[in-house]
Write a protein that holds these residues in place. Structure first.
Motif, mmCIF file in Angstrom:
data_model
loop_
_atom_site.group_PDB
_atom_site.id
_atom_site.type_symbol
_atom_site.label_atom_id
_atom_site.label_comp_id
_atom_site.label_asym_id
_atom_site.label_seq_id
_atom_site.Cartn_x
_atom_site.Cartn_y
_atom_site.Cartn_z
ATOM 1 N N MET A 1 0.886 -1.186 -0.064
ATOM 2 C CA MET A 1 -0.078 0.032 -0.067
ATOM 3 C C MET A 1 0.877 1.190 0.001
ATOM 4 O O MET A 1 1.808 1.275 0.486
ATOM 5 C CB MET A 1 -0.888 -0.223 1.290
ATOM 6 N N ARG B 1 2.537 4.574 3.434
ATOM 7 C CA ARG B 1 2.778 3.300 2.954
ATOM 8 C C ARG B 1 3.107 2.249 4.241
ATOM 9 O O ARG B 1 3.117 2.653 5.474
ATOM 10 C CB ARG B 1 4.157 3.562 2.285
ATOM 11 N N ASN B 2 3.143 1.188 3.641
ATOM 12 C CA ASN B 2 3.509 0.053 4.673
ATOM 13 C C ASN B 2 5.037 0.181 5.060
ATOM 14 O O ASN B 2 5.809 0.356 4.182
ATOM 15 C CB ASN B 2 3.212 -1.424 4.245
ATOM 16 N N GLU C 1 -0.037 -5.823 6.003
ATOM 17 C CA GLU C 1 -1.193 -4.908 5.553
ATOM 18 C C GLU C 1 -1.524 -3.926 6.816
ATOM 19 O O GLU C 1 -1.935 -2.911 6.496
ATOM 20 C CB GLU C 1 -2.305 -5.541 5.233
ATOM 21 N N ARG D 1 -5.789 -14.276 11.068
ATOM 22 C CA ARG D 1 -6.262 -13.770 9.742
ATOM 23 C C ARG D 1 -8.026 -14.167 9.580
ATOM 24 O O ARG D 1 -8.513 -13.684 8.649
ATOM 25 C CB ARG D 1 -5.581 -14.533 8.528
ATOM 26 N N THR E 1 -6.659 5.482 6.412
ATOM 27 C CA THR E 1 -5.946 4.598 5.703
ATOM 28 C C THR E 1 -6.247 3.010 6.382
ATOM 29 O O THR E 1 -6.296 1.992 5.646
ATOM 30 C CB THR E 1 -4.418 4.889 5.583
ATOM 31 N N THR F 1 -8.047 -0.348 5.139
ATOM 32 C CA THR F 1 -7.554 -1.703 5.301
ATOM 33 C C THR F 1 -8.666 -2.607 5.640
ATOM 34 O O THR F 1 -8.828 -3.772 5.310
ATOM 35 C CB THR F 1 -6.571 -1.802 6.219
ATOM 36 N N ALA G 1 -10.122 -5.648 3.552
ATOM 37 C CA ALA G 1 -9.928 -7.084 4.039
ATOM 38 C C ALA G 1 -11.351 -7.695 4.276
ATOM 39 O O ALA G 1 -11.327 -8.970 4.667
ATOM 40 C CB ALA G 1 -8.939 -7.164 5.271
#
Length: 219
Positions: free
Chosen positions: A1, A19-20, A61, A106, A134, A138, A142
């Motif tokens: 990202m 960003r990541n 992420e 997850r 942001t 996410t 997801a």
């Protein structure tokens, strides 16, 4: 990202990258923590390289950072959990695995905020809201149900001698008092769903935190 935005600092636009973060950012991330959480915040709660390594390997992420001109100015970290594993009562140490997020699941439905921090000189720039936005993105990407996390209430230290944490929160929600963290989270669209005692070692908050969520509007 990765995304580019403009922040306005002292009225001047500054191109900013969100960003990541990666292993190459670890030293800069720890410097941001040091500047963002000075004493009396416990030094041992700043990130260490082992924790950051777990973040980027287990849930990349959920690792966000912001930089201006190559300088790190803020970060935000999350993990996915199934709240049925923790019940209605939890503390930061348990639900984040002490910041190591080895309990990342997850298959869970909740993105839990481990940490958000911004360099003091950038706290009026809006970068905190951009990091939060942001992380909301996410959640949507997801397909999770919500974002959840505990918000410190550092302003409570000035009123702890006169009211309970619950009354303090009520007064913040009524607009009578402002809290640096809780008011910020409200402005980001987070909704309070509970108050946790003994959530995190934090003298200013008397170890309390407001549990606040953001619901995925597409689910």
């Amino acid at each position: 990202m990765r995304k580019e935005i403009y922040l306005f600092v002292d009225g001047k636009p500054q191109k900013t990258i969100i960003r990541n973060y990666t292993e190459a950012d670890f030293e800069a991330l720890i410097d941001v923590q040091r500047a963002s959480f000075p004493p009396p915040f416990p030094e041992e709660l700043w990130w260490n390289p082992q924790q950051l390594s777990e973040h980027v390997s287990r849930f990349p992420e959920g690792t966000l950072c912001a930089e201006v001109g190559g300088r790190m100015i803020g970060s935000m970290t999350g993990l996915i959990v199934d709240m049925n594993d923790y019940g209605h009562s939890h503390d930061w140490q348990t639900i984040t695995d002490g910041g190591y997020i080895r309990n990342h699941n997850r298959n869970g439905d909740t993105l839990y905020v481990v940490d958000i921090c911004v360099m003091p000189e950038y706290r009026k720039s809006g970068i905190g809201k951009w990091l939060m936005q942001t992380m909301y993105e996410t959640v949507v990407f997801a397909g999770l149900s919500r974002l959840l996390g505990g918000g410190r209430m550092p302003g409570y230290s000035e009123h702890a001698h006169e009211v309970s944490p619950e009354v303090y929160l009520e007064k913040v929600l009524e607009g009578e008092w402002k809290d640096p963290v809780i008011t910020f989270l409200l402005r980001c669209g987070r909704m309070p769903v509970g108050l946790a005692h003994n959530y995190l070692e934090d003298e200013q908050s008397q170890n309390c935190a407001v549990i606040m969520e953001w619901r995925n509007p597409f689910i």
